[in-house]
Design an enzyme around this catalytic site. Structure first.
Site, short mmCIF file in Angstrom:
data_model
loop_
_atom_site.label_atom_id
_atom_site.label_comp_id
_atom_site.label_asym_id
_atom_site.label_seq_id
_atom_site.Cartn_x
_atom_site.Cartn_y
_atom_site.Cartn_z
N GLU A 1 0.83 -1.21 0.00
CA GLU A 1 0.00 0.00 0.00
C GLU A 1 0.86 1.25 0.00
O GLU A 1 0.52 2.26 -0.61
CB GLU A 1 -0.97 0.01 1.20
CG GLU A 1 -1.95 -1.17 1.23
CD GLU A 1 -2.67 -1.41 -0.09
OE1 GLU A 1 -2.86 -0.46 -0.86
OE2 GLU A 1 -3.03 -2.58 -0.35
N GLU B 1 -0.48 -1.66 -10.58
CA GLU B 1 0.11 -2.39 -9.46
C GLU B 1 1.64 -2.44 -9.53
O GLU B 1 2.28 -3.11 -8.72
CB GLU B 1 -0.43 -3.83 -9.40
CG GLU B 1 -1.93 -3.93 -9.09
CD GLU B 1 -2.31 -3.45 -7.70
OE1 GLU B 1 -1.48 -3.55 -6.77
OE2 GLU B 1 -3.44 -2.95 -7.54
N HIS C 1 -15.02 -13.16 -10.92
CA HIS C 1 -14.15 -12.07 -11.36
C HIS C 1 -14.52 -11.60 -12.76
O HIS C 1 -14.55 -10.41 -13.03
CB HIS C 1 -12.69 -12.56 -11.41
CG HIS C 1 -11.95 -12.35 -10.15
ND1 HIS C 1 -12.00 -13.21 -9.10
CD2 HIS C 1 -11.10 -11.36 -9.77
CE1 HIS C 1 -11.24 -12.78 -8.13
NE2 HIS C 1 -10.68 -11.65 -8.50
N ILE C 2 -14.76 -12.56 -13.66
CA ILE C 2 -14.98 -12.15 -15.05
C ILE C 2 -16.45 -12.10 -15.44
O ILE C 2 -16.81 -11.43 -16.39
CB ILE C 2 -14.18 -13.03 -16.04
CG1 ILE C 2 -14.72 -14.47 -16.11
CG2 ILE C 2 -12.70 -13.06 -15.68
CD1 ILE C 2 -14.20 -15.23 -17.33
N PHE C 3 -17.33 -12.80 -14.71
CA PHE C 3 -18.74 -12.76 -15.10
C PHE C 3 -19.58 -11.86 -14.20
O PHE C 3 -20.71 -11.53 -14.53
CB PHE C 3 -19.33 -14.18 -15.13
CG PHE C 3 -18.73 -15.02 -16.24
CD1 PHE C 3 -18.90 -14.65 -17.56
CD2 PHE C 3 -17.98 -16.14 -15.94
CE1 PHE C 3 -18.33 -15.40 -18.58
CE2 PHE C 3 -17.41 -16.90 -16.95
CZ PHE C 3 -17.58 -16.53 -18.28
N ALA C 4 -19.03 -11.49 -13.05
CA ALA C 4 -19.80 -10.59 -12.18
C ALA C 4 -18.95 -9.45 -11.66
O ALA C 4 -19.44 -8.56 -10.97
CB ALA C 4 -20.40 -11.37 -11.02
N GLY C 5 -17.65 -9.45 -11.97
CA GLY C 5 -16.78 -8.37 -11.51
C GLY C 5 -16.24 -7.61 -12.70
O GLY C 5 -16.71 -7.77 -13.81
N GLY C 6 -15.23 -6.81 -12.47
CA GLY C 6 -14.73 -5.98 -13.56
C GLY C 6 -13.53 -6.55 -14.29
O GLY C 6 -12.82 -5.83 -14.98
N TYR C 7 -13.29 -7.85 -14.14
CA TYR C 7 -12.03 -8.40 -14.64
C TYR C 7 -12.11 -9.05 -16.02
O TYR C 7 -11.13 -9.67 -16.45
CB TYR C 7 -11.47 -9.43 -13.65
CG TYR C 7 -10.73 -8.79 -12.50
CD1 TYR C 7 -9.34 -8.70 -12.52
CD2 TYR C 7 -11.40 -8.27 -11.42
CE1 TYR C 7 -8.65 -8.11 -11.49
CE2 TYR C 7 -10.72 -7.67 -10.37
CZ TYR C 7 -9.35 -7.59 -10.41
OH TYR C 7 -8.67 -7.00 -9.39
#
Ligand SMILES: [Zn+2]
Length: 701
Positions: free
Chosen positions: A485, A514, A616-622
């Site tokens: 961080e 990152e 990650h890919i079907f419900a997130g932004g990835y």
């Protein structure tokens, strides 16, 4: 042009006076902010209409009011969402949920304004700007185009309908995952089924059994019954420690087949999502969803991603094969049936036993060597050496939201303050969300009077708090998180870019963001840095060399298997979204199984429908972006290797390389393309060699 917000609470300037922001005051005052900003927005549209008529496109005239309205919204909503994350309460949560739709509505209004879009296009077409201004403009314009702004009305209607449907589908997808996860359970009553589990896990499972069976009796973690379920902590612990192979197999099969049948069937949803995404990308003029996704990322082209992933896949595969053979050998030597090979549900279990035997590393026992104060001292000393800055404590200089929060200033080598940051270090489950993050409090900019505003960052961690007269004793993971961080924070705080839209982490491509954070993590494995930090909080004794070596070995333990797994996810995600002719007419699961042939060392079993839970890919932004994890790791490992080449023991060289890192990656933010920034630092394009070396992946045949 538009008036400054006249609001006692949301002043949109300087450090927020956190104590004044109560759920009530936010509920009362924030709607006024929205109202004011709505007015500002209307004024901007009127003003831009005039500009369009006159054709007089000037940077300041257009970008300043736009930046101001965005910044006012960011500042105001930023305080509310920050407090919602670090000083949560039921009331605040309600207020937050109440106000969020208004914020989204205003954001959409600004982002989808045709007048703003045309003005930005005019600004770009009639001027010859430098690289930075061009990058800022291009990004704004592209973002707006990706929301469908430049489409004719028929296509736009179609596009919006598809967008809405995609939203519904992803919600349905994650609800199915959640429901399927919660639905499955086993009540274990036989002691032999829980053999090997640590007490804290038994206790967790006994408590859920009691709740489930609505039993009145006392919980006895040793006697059971125990509830086995698919939530991640229980699942992981059971797969790692349970000696009962049969139940492990059952659990594994339930886990990998989640949301693939009955009421929670994600198979048709996946198909529809993929088809709609393909349509959306075509409407916007792209060949595939992956092309659309990569148009705003550093990787830029599908082939670049494929190439990088393949460079990692080959050594990862070879290493994973060796690790698996090694694991089989170890299992056979330790009582596993010689006629069988270990299966997917055996991997974690035997890995843990092997790790114990090979490394004998007890991470918990190392905590006394990492008290927060010393870790901070070491981190600041490292930053002084690398970046020629001075970090000084400044508690009391700034309003805070909790008494554990620390405040620091960063001075340059002439002793002038250049930025500040908050550090909220400890876990506070009652009112703070989990995880760790860096967020912007103030951006480098100028205030209404034209004075310089210095950047201020929030660094938030969730490490072990002090207790029983002991300071906060950090696990090695917590140390790495803090370094991570702080790396994000450095990019925000050491920026030299004057355009707020490209200063710090702003305008940095998603797959490059990152880089500084993972770069800083590397220093936790640097001998000098770590041994400098790690002193026993009571005795002052240094961390024994052998423990340092164990930590380094642990870093690469079974790294082939772990890396290959990530690559399997990344490659599957990319190809599902690439519209490749060889996959035409095939179902997603079939494509995944073909990819698995050289990205897994144990073939997925028939029950394995992991795509049905790939949130990650079907419900997130990835989507078409899962590769970013590895992409950024390559960049950060390659950046760190420049220090290794300069010789980590040679202070003069390390300092010179540190200055170079500061003057490029940390200073330039999103003002240039990440590839240009990287090349300015490294003198060449990124290579995968360093990451392969750091992960201990084998390149030999
Ligand atoms: Zn990060």
């Amino acid at each position: 042009m538009s008036k400054r917000i006249e609001n006692e609470l949301f002043i949109c300037e300087g450090l927020p006076d956190f104590k004044k922001f109560t759920p009530e005051s936010i509920q009362n005052e924030f709607p006024k902010v929205i109202k004011q900003l709505d007015k500002d927005f209307n004024n901007i549209e009127i003003f831009f209409k005039q500009i369009l008529q006159e054709g007089s496109f000037e940077w300041e005239k257009i970008m300043l009011p736009l930046n101001k309205i965005n910044e006012d919204l960011r500042w105001s909503w930023g305080v509310v969402s920050h407090l919602n994350s670090v000083n949560n309460s039921e009331n605040l949560r309600k207020v937050y949920a109440n106000l969020l739709p208004q914020v989204i509505k205003l954001g959409n209004k600004i982002g989808q304004s045709k007048l703003i879009y045309q003005t930005l296009k005019g600004l770009k077409d009639t001027n010859n700007f430098d690289k930075t201004k061009n990058r800022i403009l291009n990004k704004e314009i592209l973002d707006m185009e990706h929301s469908g702004i430049s489409l004719d009305i028929d296509l736009q209607t179609k596009f919006n309908r598809n967008s809405e449907r995609l939203g519904e589908l992803s919600t349905k997808f994650s609800n199915n995952v959640l429901d399927a996860t919660n639905k499955w359970f086993l009540i274990l009553e036989d002691q032999s089924q829980v053999e090997g589990l640590p007490e804290r896990v038994l206790e967790m499972m006994a408590i859920s059994a009691k709740t489930h069976l609505k039993k009145e009796s006392q919980v006895d973690p040793m006697k059971g019954p125990w509830k086995l379920s698919l939530d991640i902590p229980t699942y992981t612990a059971f797969m790692t420690y349970s000696k009962d192979r049969h139940t492990r197999e059952k659990l594994y099969k339930a886990f990998v087949s989640r949301a693939s049948k009955d009421d929670e069937n994600n198979i048709p949803i996946i198909q529809e999502i993929l088809e709609l995404r393909q349509k959306q990308s075509n409407i916007l003029g792209y060949k595939s969803w992956a092309d659309l996704s990569l148009s705003t990322k550093m990787a830029n082209e599908i082939n670049n991603v494929e190439k990088l992933l393949e460079e990692l896949r080959e050594p990862a595969y070879k290493t994973a094969e060796k690790e698996l053979a090694n694991l089989n050998k170890f299992a056979h030597e330790n009582g596993f049936n010689k006629n069988e090979k270990i299966e997917s549900w055996d991997i974690n279990y035997w890995s843990e036993l092997l790790r114990k035997e090979k490394l004998n590393l007890d991470q918990e026992a190392l905590r006394p060597w990492f008290p927060l104060e010393d870790v901070l001292k070491g981190l600041f000393k490292l930053s002084e050496k690398l970046f020629d800055i001075n970090v000084v404590e400044a508690n009391g200089e700034a309003p805070i939201w909790n008494e554990d929060v620390l405040f620091f200033n960063i001075l340059n080598n002439e002793g002038n303050k250049i930025s500040s940051f908050y550090l909220d270090p400890f876990s506070r489950p009652e009112n703070k969300r989990g995880g760790a993050w860096m967020d912007e409090c103030l951006n480098k900019s100028r205030d209404k009077a034209g004075n310089k505003v210095l950047p201020v960052a929030y660094l938030v961690c969730n490490q072990t708090p002090p207790s029983n007269g002991k300071p906060s004793l950090m696990s090695f993971d917590e140390v790495q998180t803090l370094f991570h961080e702080f790396g994000h924070g450095l990019q925000h705080m050491l920026t030299t870019i004057e355009h707020p839209q490209a200063a710090g982490i702003n305008n940095v491509e998603w797959d490059a963001v990152e880089l500084p954070s993972q770069f800083m993590e590397n220093w936790c494995y640097d001998r000098n840095t770590l041994l400098n930090i790690a002193k026993h909080w009571e005795t002052g004794e240094k961390l024994p060399e052998e423990d340092y070596i164990k930590l380094c070995k642990n870093r690469t333990f079974n790294c082939g298997i772990a890396t290959l797994r990530q690559l399997h996810f990344a490659i599957t995600d990319l190809r599902l979204h690439s519209n490749k002719s060889e996959y035409k007419g095939k179902e997603a699961d079939q494509i995944r199984r073909e990819i698995a042939q050289n990205t897994t060392v144990i073939e997925p079993i028939d029950e394995d429908k992991f795509l049905c839970c790939f949130s990650h890919i079907f419900a997130g932004g990835y989507s078409a972006g899962y590769y970013s994890y590895k992409w950024a790791e390559v960049l950060s490992a390659d950046a760190f290797s420049m220090f290794e080449e300069a010789n980590l023991e040679n202070t003069k060289n390390v300092k010179a390389t540190g200055k170079r890192f500061k003057d490029t990656v940390l200073s330039l933010g999103g003002s240039l393309s990440p590839l240009e920034v990287f090349k300015l630092f490294r003198g060449r394009e990124p290579k995968t060699d360093s990451l392969i070396k750091h992960l201990g992946l084998s390149t030999a045949n």
